[in-house]
Design a protein around this motif. Structure first.
Motif, mmCIF file in Angstrom:
data_model
loop_
_atom_site.group_PDB
_atom_site.id
_atom_site.type_symbol
_atom_site.label_atom_id
_atom_site.label_comp_id
_atom_site.label_asym_id
_atom_site.label_seq_id
_atom_site.Cartn_x
_atom_site.Cartn_y
_atom_site.Cartn_z
ATOM 1 N N SER A 2 0.734 -0.997 -0.148
ATOM 2 C CA SER A 2 -0.089 0.094 0.053
ATOM 3 C C SER A 2 0.990 1.291 -0.059
ATOM 4 C CB SER A 2 -0.829 0.021 1.348
ATOM 5 O OG SER A 2 -0.237 0.143 2.345
ATOM 6 N N ARG A 3 0.244 2.290 -0.232
ATOM 7 C CA ARG A 3 0.886 3.788 -0.240
ATOM 8 C C ARG A 3 1.559 3.992 1.244
ATOM 9 N NH1 ARG A 3 2.722 7.356 -3.473
ATOM 10 N NH2 ARG A 3 1.593 9.161 -2.311
ATOM 11 N N SER A 4 0.746 3.462 2.249
ATOM 12 C CA SER A 4 1.441 3.557 3.844
ATOM 13 C C SER A 4 2.452 2.687 4.227
ATOM 14 C CB SER A 4 0.096 3.839 4.606
ATOM 15 O OG SER A 4 -0.450 2.423 4.561
ATOM 16 N N ALA A 5 2.931 1.784 3.192
ATOM 17 C CA ALA A 5 3.755 0.795 3.685
ATOM 18 C C ALA A 5 4.903 0.526 2.511
ATOM 19 C CB ALA A 5 3.054 -0.635 4.056
ATOM 20 N N VAL A 6 6.016 0.496 2.808
ATOM 21 C CA VAL A 6 7.179 0.338 2.018
ATOM 22 C C VAL A 6 8.114 -0.972 2.285
ATOM 23 C CG1 VAL A 6 7.313 2.751 1.450
ATOM 24 C CG2 VAL A 6 8.798 1.912 3.083
ATOM 25 N N LEU A 7 7.941 -1.481 3.542
ATOM 26 C CA LEU A 7 8.938 -2.536 3.819
ATOM 27 C C LEU A 7 7.959 -4.011 3.536
ATOM 28 C CD1 LEU A 7 10.221 -1.146 7.281
ATOM 29 C CD2 LEU A 7 11.478 -1.268 5.138
ATOM 30 N N SER A 8 8.764 -4.659 2.887
ATOM 31 C CA SER A 8 7.959 -6.091 2.678
ATOM 32 C C SER A 8 8.514 -7.106 3.812
ATOM 33 C CB SER A 8 8.857 -6.832 1.308
ATOM 34 O OG SER A 8 10.199 -7.121 1.366
ATOM 35 N N ASP A 9 7.913 -8.173 4.274
ATOM 36 C CA ASP A 9 8.598 -8.969 5.152
ATOM 37 C C ASP A 9 9.995 -9.369 4.957
ATOM 38 O OD1 ASP A 9 5.895 -8.896 5.813
ATOM 39 O OD2 ASP A 9 5.324 -10.999 4.803
ATOM 40 N N ALA A 10 10.364 -9.602 3.821
ATOM 41 C CA ALA A 10 11.852 -9.960 3.758
ATOM 42 C C ALA A 10 12.841 -8.951 4.138
ATOM 43 C CB ALA A 10 11.996 -10.344 2.229
ATOM 44 N N HIS A 11 12.307 -7.836 3.918
ATOM 45 C CA HIS A 11 13.003 -6.466 4.150
ATOM 46 C C HIS A 11 13.182 -6.263 5.782
ATOM 47 C CE1 HIS A 11 12.050 -4.318 -0.032
ATOM 48 N NE2 HIS A 11 13.145 -5.209 -0.141
ATOM 49 N N TRP A 12 11.985 -6.609 6.258
ATOM 50 C CA TRP A 12 11.795 -6.246 7.899
ATOM 51 C C TRP A 12 12.531 -7.495 8.546
ATOM 52 C CZ3 TRP A 12 11.359 -2.678 10.952
ATOM 53 C CH2 TRP A 12 10.987 -2.928 12.264
ATOM 54 N N GLU A 13 12.532 -8.667 7.968
ATOM 55 C CA GLU A 13 13.461 -9.594 8.468
ATOM 56 C C GLU A 13 14.906 -9.276 8.442
ATOM 57 O OE1 GLU A 13 14.194 -14.486 7.752
ATOM 58 O OE2 GLU A 13 12.593 -13.267 6.643
ATOM 59 N N LEU A 14 15.279 -8.528 7.480
ATOM 60 C CA LEU A 14 16.607 -8.390 7.579
ATOM 61 C C LEU A 14 17.165 -7.086 8.527
ATOM 62 C CD1 LEU A 14 19.243 -8.975 5.763
ATOM 63 C CD2 LEU A 14 18.714 -7.112 4.199
ATOM 64 N N ILE A 15 16.176 -6.323 8.984
ATOM 65 C CA ILE A 15 16.724 -5.252 9.525
ATOM 66 C C ILE A 15 16.381 -5.468 11.183
ATOM 67 C CG2 ILE A 15 16.653 -3.580 7.495
ATOM 68 C CD1 ILE A 15 13.956 -2.242 8.799
ATOM 69 N N GLU A 16 15.185 -5.959 11.165
ATOM 70 C CA GLU A 16 14.491 -6.185 12.608
ATOM 71 C C GLU A 16 15.665 -6.601 13.582
ATOM 72 O OE1 GLU A 16 10.771 -8.246 14.887
ATOM 73 O OE2 GLU A 16 11.647 -9.292 13.213
ATOM 74 N N PRO A 17 16.401 -7.585 13.367
ATOM 75 C CA PRO A 17 17.606 -7.970 14.698
ATOM 76 C C PRO A 17 18.186 -6.599 14.972
ATOM 77 C CG PRO A 17 17.601 -9.421 12.692
ATOM 78 C CD PRO A 17 16.679 -8.183 12.256
ATOM 79 N N LEU A 18 18.425 -5.360 14.318
ATOM 80 C CA LEU A 18 19.248 -4.257 14.645
ATOM 81 C C LEU A 18 18.390 -3.412 15.338
ATOM 82 C CD1 LEU A 18 21.623 -3.973 11.694
ATOM 83 C CD2 LEU A 18 22.121 -5.051 13.997
ATOM 84 N N MET A 19 17.100 -3.427 15.555
ATOM 85 C CA MET A 19 16.220 -2.574 16.290
ATOM 86 C C MET A 19 16.454 -2.813 17.815
ATOM 87 S SD MET A 19 15.068 -0.977 13.441
ATOM 88 C CE MET A 19 13.835 0.008 14.366
ATOM 89 N N PRO A 20 16.503 -1.782 18.576
ATOM 90 C CA PRO A 20 16.828 -1.729 20.038
ATOM 91 C C PRO A 20 15.593 -2.565 20.527
ATOM 92 C CG PRO A 20 17.338 0.335 19.217
ATOM 93 C CD PRO A 20 16.851 -0.414 18.081
ATOM 94 N N SER A 21 15.364 -3.263 21.613
ATOM 95 C CA SER A 21 14.318 -3.923 22.086
ATOM 96 C C SER A 21 13.907 -3.151 23.213
ATOM 97 C CB SER A 21 14.577 -5.339 22.631
ATOM 98 O OG SER A 21 15.740 -5.223 23.720
ATOM 99 N N SER A 22 14.521 -1.994 23.802
ATOM 100 C CA SER A 22 13.960 -1.408 24.805
ATOM 101 C C SER A 22 14.914 0.087 24.861
ATOM 102 C CB SER A 22 14.096 -2.070 26.295
ATOM 103 O OG SER A 22 15.491 -2.087 26.685
ATOM 104 N N ASP A 23 14.289 1.065 25.701
ATOM 105 C CA ASP A 23 14.996 2.253 25.991
ATOM 106 C C ASP A 23 15.896 2.349 26.907
ATOM 107 O OD1 ASP A 23 13.686 2.249 28.062
ATOM 108 O OD2 ASP A 23 12.589 3.935 27.606
#
Length: 298
Positions: A2-23
């Motif tokens: 959709s116009r409001s989403a640009v990340l495919s599931d494969a894209h998210w699988e690639l970058i998700e491990p580097l996202m912080p889990s907490s502040d």
């Protein structure tokens, strides 16, 4: 998608491990990162005010605060570096790089800082907001420059900010020094391109000496005033610098790279007060570019 989403599931699988889990505080775990990232992308792509974000992305304050945090703590930069590592391992980086800058108008919502300007070294510490917020006055008014290194196919490797009236040449050493692509295995990161292509604004003895000392081929055009000065000195002026006109034709990729970045309206025009959050949007745009280049397979 959709116009409001640009990340495919494969894209998210690639970058998700580097996202912080907490502040970092006890019990304060982050919520749905994917929705937040899509919200940040939507805002920079459309150029709307943060307060006008659609409700589907959650509270706009949460989206903005998360973006500022990830811009300042290096999350976006770590993801960009990881994608460069994947691309280099797949042989997808062309190491004949180009250097240039693009100037972007600053909206009235951006700062009108009167802080001293001219020293660009304080714009290279990416976790500290520069005193002038990387905004300066040029002929067109308030503006910001994106200083940029891209590979031979126009994909960004390094992105730094500076005030709009700042000269390009003083940033050259910082840009070349910021090239760093780690290997997938052991060993030092790659920091040395094969050649550097740049226009006349970067022609100086210091810049050419820097490349020569590191064994990097310089493909930099010589301006007419420097050539005239050298000729007037006769034999004392030395030989003209080597210049590969055929290789220089490849420098146009950096202009196309800027065109891709400026498809996002909040990058083509700066609305953000903080240089950290504006640069974070630039890096996020670059992340999306590399994800598309790498395809849907992690």
């Amino acid at each position: 998608m959709s116009r409001s989403a640009v990340l495919s599931d494969a894209h998210w699988e690639l970058i998700e491990p580097l996202m912080p889990s907490s502040d970092g505080k006890r019990g304060n775990r982050f919520g749905d990162h994917r929705r937040i990232v899509e919200g940040v992308v939507y805002r920079f792509r459309t150029g709307i005010a943060w307060r006008d974000l659609p409700e589907q992305f959650g509270p706009w304050q949460t989206v903005w605060k998360r973006h500022r945090r990830f811009s300042q703590d290096g999350t976006w930069d770590r993801i960009h570096t990881m994608l460069l590592t994947h691309a280099d391992a797949a042989g997808q980086i062309d190491w004949r790089v180009s250097v240039d800058s693009t100037i972007n108008r600053a909206h009235q919502h951006a700062p009108t800082s009167r802080a001293p300007q001219g020293d660009l070294s304080n714009h290279t510490n990416l976790s500290v907001e520069p005193a002038d917020h990387a905004v300066g006055r040029s002929r067109g008014g308030l503006s910001t420059k994106i200083h940029h290194v891209c590979d031979g196919r126009g994909r960004p490797l390094v992105l730094l900010l500076g005030p709009g009236q700042g000269n390009d040449s003083p940033m050259f050493a910082n840009l070349i020094g910021a090239i760093r692509v780690p290997w997938t295995g052991p060993g030092r990161p790659r920091t040395r391109p094969e050649a550097v292509l740049a226009d006349k604004a970067y022609s100086s003895r210091a810049n050419r000496a820097l490349l020569r000392s590191r064994g990097i081929t310089a493909v930099i055009a010589e301006p007419s005033d420097q050539a005239g000065h050298r000729k007037r000195r006769g034999s004392k002026g030395g030989r003209p610098p080597k210049f590969d006109t055929e290789a220089y034709k490849g420098r146009n990729v950096i202009e196309r790279s800027f065109n891709v970045l400026k498809q996002w309206r909040a990058l083509a025009t700066r609305y953000d007060k903080l240089a950290i959050t504006y640069r974070g949007g630039v890096v996020l745009g670059v992340i999306i570019t590399w994800l598309r280049e790498l395809g849907d397979t992690p």
